[in-house]
Design a protein around this motif. Structure first.
Motif, mmCIF file in Angstrom:
data_model
loop_
_atom_site.group_PDB
_atom_site.id
_atom_site.type_symbol
_atom_site.label_atom_id
_atom_site.label_comp_id
_atom_site.label_asym_id
_atom_site.label_seq_id
_atom_site.Cartn_x
_atom_site.Cartn_y
_atom_site.Cartn_z
ATOM 1 N N LYS A 287 0.820 -1.224 0.000
ATOM 2 C CA LYS A 287 0.000 0.000 0.000
ATOM 3 C C LYS A 287 0.854 1.274 0.000
ATOM 4 O O LYS A 287 0.544 2.258 0.656
ATOM 5 C CB LYS A 287 -0.973 -0.009 1.175
ATOM 6 C CG LYS A 287 -1.813 -1.276 1.238
ATOM 7 C CD LYS A 287 -3.225 -0.986 1.624
ATOM 8 C CE LYS A 287 -4.069 -2.235 1.698
ATOM 9 N NZ LYS A 287 -4.272 -2.952 0.476
ATOM 10 N N GLN A 288 1.941 1.248 -0.793
ATOM 11 C CA GLN A 288 2.837 2.387 -0.924
ATOM 12 C C GLN A 288 2.924 2.910 -2.359
ATOM 13 O O GLN A 288 3.724 3.794 -2.646
ATOM 14 C CB GLN A 288 4.244 1.998 -0.451
ATOM 15 C CG GLN A 288 4.297 1.606 0.999
ATOM 16 C CD GLN A 288 5.654 1.044 1.379
ATOM 17 O OE1 GLN A 288 6.273 0.304 0.615
ATOM 18 N NE2 GLN A 288 6.118 1.396 2.563
ATOM 19 N N ALA A 289 2.105 2.384 -3.239
ATOM 20 C CA ALA A 289 2.181 2.771 -4.651
ATOM 21 C C ALA A 289 1.794 4.229 -4.865
ATOM 22 O O ALA A 289 2.366 4.904 -5.715
ATOM 23 C CB ALA A 289 1.302 1.858 -5.500
ATOM 24 N N ASN B 165 -10.115 2.741 -7.173
ATOM 25 C CA ASN B 165 -10.594 2.421 -5.830
ATOM 26 C C ASN B 165 -10.799 0.928 -5.620
ATOM 27 O O ASN B 165 -11.020 0.482 -4.496
ATOM 28 C CB ASN B 165 -11.876 3.188 -5.529
ATOM 29 C CG ASN B 165 -11.602 4.667 -5.354
ATOM 30 O OD1 ASN B 165 -10.586 5.051 -4.798
ATOM 31 N ND2 ASN B 165 -12.492 5.494 -5.855
ATOM 32 N N ASP B 166 -10.740 0.133 -6.683
ATOM 33 C CA ASP B 166 -10.906 -1.317 -6.603
ATOM 34 C C ASP B 166 -9.542 -2.005 -6.557
ATOM 35 O O ASP B 166 -8.498 -1.375 -6.699
ATOM 36 C CB ASP B 166 -11.698 -1.829 -7.813
ATOM 37 C CG ASP B 166 -13.184 -1.514 -7.704
ATOM 38 O OD1 ASP B 166 -13.676 -1.319 -6.585
ATOM 39 O OD2 ASP B 166 -13.841 -1.454 -8.761
ATOM 40 N N LEU B 167 -9.583 -3.333 -6.397
ATOM 41 C CA LEU B 167 -8.355 -4.137 -6.420
ATOM 42 C C LEU B 167 -7.673 -4.028 -7.781
ATOM 43 O O LEU B 167 -8.361 -3.950 -8.788
ATOM 44 C CB LEU B 167 -8.685 -5.601 -6.125
ATOM 45 C CG LEU B 167 -9.167 -5.887 -4.717
ATOM 46 C CD1 LEU B 167 -9.628 -7.335 -4.616
ATOM 47 C CD2 LEU B 167 -8.085 -5.612 -3.692
ATOM 48 N N PRO B 168 -6.398 -3.972 -7.904
ATOM 49 C CA PRO B 168 -5.406 -4.134 -6.845
ATOM 50 C C PRO B 168 -5.015 -2.833 -6.152
ATOM 51 O O PRO B 168 -4.224 -2.826 -5.232
ATOM 52 C CB PRO B 168 -4.199 -4.706 -7.595
ATOM 53 C CG PRO B 168 -4.246 -4.005 -8.916
ATOM 54 C CD PRO B 168 -5.735 -3.898 -9.224
ATOM 55 N N TYR B 169 -5.587 -1.714 -6.604
ATOM 56 C CA TYR B 169 -5.162 -0.407 -6.094
ATOM 57 C C TYR B 169 -5.774 -0.082 -4.736
ATOM 58 O O TYR B 169 -5.137 0.545 -3.904
ATOM 59 C CB TYR B 169 -5.505 0.681 -7.105
ATOM 60 C CG TYR B 169 -5.032 0.358 -8.486
ATOM 61 C CD1 TYR B 169 -3.680 0.264 -8.766
ATOM 62 C CD2 TYR B 169 -5.919 0.116 -9.515
ATOM 63 C CE1 TYR B 169 -3.224 -0.054 -10.043
ATOM 64 C CE2 TYR B 169 -5.483 -0.199 -10.795
ATOM 65 C CZ TYR B 169 -4.135 -0.279 -11.041
ATOM 66 O OH TYR B 169 -3.695 -0.596 -12.295
ATOM 67 N N SER B 170 -7.017 -0.476 -4.532
ATOM 68 C CA SER B 170 -7.706 -0.325 -3.251
ATOM 69 C C SER B 170 -7.635 1.081 -2.672
ATOM 70 O O SER B 170 -7.434 1.268 -1.482
ATOM 71 C CB SER B 170 -7.146 -1.328 -2.243
ATOM 72 O OG SER B 170 -7.248 -2.645 -2.733
ATOM 73 N N GLY B 171 -7.756 2.078 -3.528
ATOM 74 C CA GLY B 171 -7.795 3.462 -3.061
ATOM 75 C C GLY B 171 -6.458 4.042 -2.637
ATOM 76 O O GLY B 171 -6.424 5.115 -2.031
ATOM 77 N N GLN B 172 -5.360 3.373 -2.961
ATOM 78 C CA GLN B 172 -4.040 3.863 -2.550
ATOM 79 C C GLN B 172 -3.715 5.253 -3.100
ATOM 80 O O GLN B 172 -2.905 5.976 -2.527
ATOM 81 C CB GLN B 172 -2.941 2.899 -3.006
ATOM 82 C CG GLN B 172 -2.952 1.573 -2.317
ATOM 83 C CD GLN B 172 -1.809 0.703 -2.773
ATOM 84 O OE1 GLN B 172 -0.653 1.130 -2.780
ATOM 85 N NE2 GLN B 172 -2.129 -0.526 -3.162
#
Length: 110
Positions: free
Chosen positions: A57-59, A79-86
């Motif tokens: 979760k550092q992207a 906001n979805d996988l794989p980014y999950s709002g990062q």
């Protein structure tokens, strides 16, 4: 005088020269844009380093550190996988510019 690429023309109209712009499917725009750099975010996913950053979760911070100024993307996908709002803490809506279901947003570290 028609542009070679409509996405590149749209980005040139709505960003400053020297901007670094991230986008999915950005290869085409990258060939034809002037005075800006396009980072194809699809290609980043093939990088082992970027994959590790996503998992940790550092992207989002990484993109800011490499100087990303804008992203043209479907915000719902980010906001979805794989980014999950990062990327959410770094996205600043500054324009109503849209292309093919994607929004152009400013990107910067807080």
């Amino acid at each position: 005088n028609a542009p070679y690429n409509d996405i590149a023309a749209l980005l040139e109209e709505n960003t400053e020269p020297g901007s670094i712009i991230g986008m999915t499917g950005g290869g085409n725009a990258g060939y034809f844009i002037h005075d800006r750099t396009v980072i194809n975010m699809d290609g980043l996913i093939n990088s082992y380093e970027y994959f590790q950053l996503l998992k940790n979760k550092q992207a989002g911070e990484y993109l800011g550190e490499i100087g990303m100024n804008y992203i043209l993307a479907n915000i719902n996908i980010l906001n979805d996988l794989p980014y999950s709002g990062q990327f959410s803490p770094y996205i600043i809506p500054v324009t109503n510019t849209r292309y093919g279901g994607k929004d152009l947003v400013q990107y910067r570290l807080p």
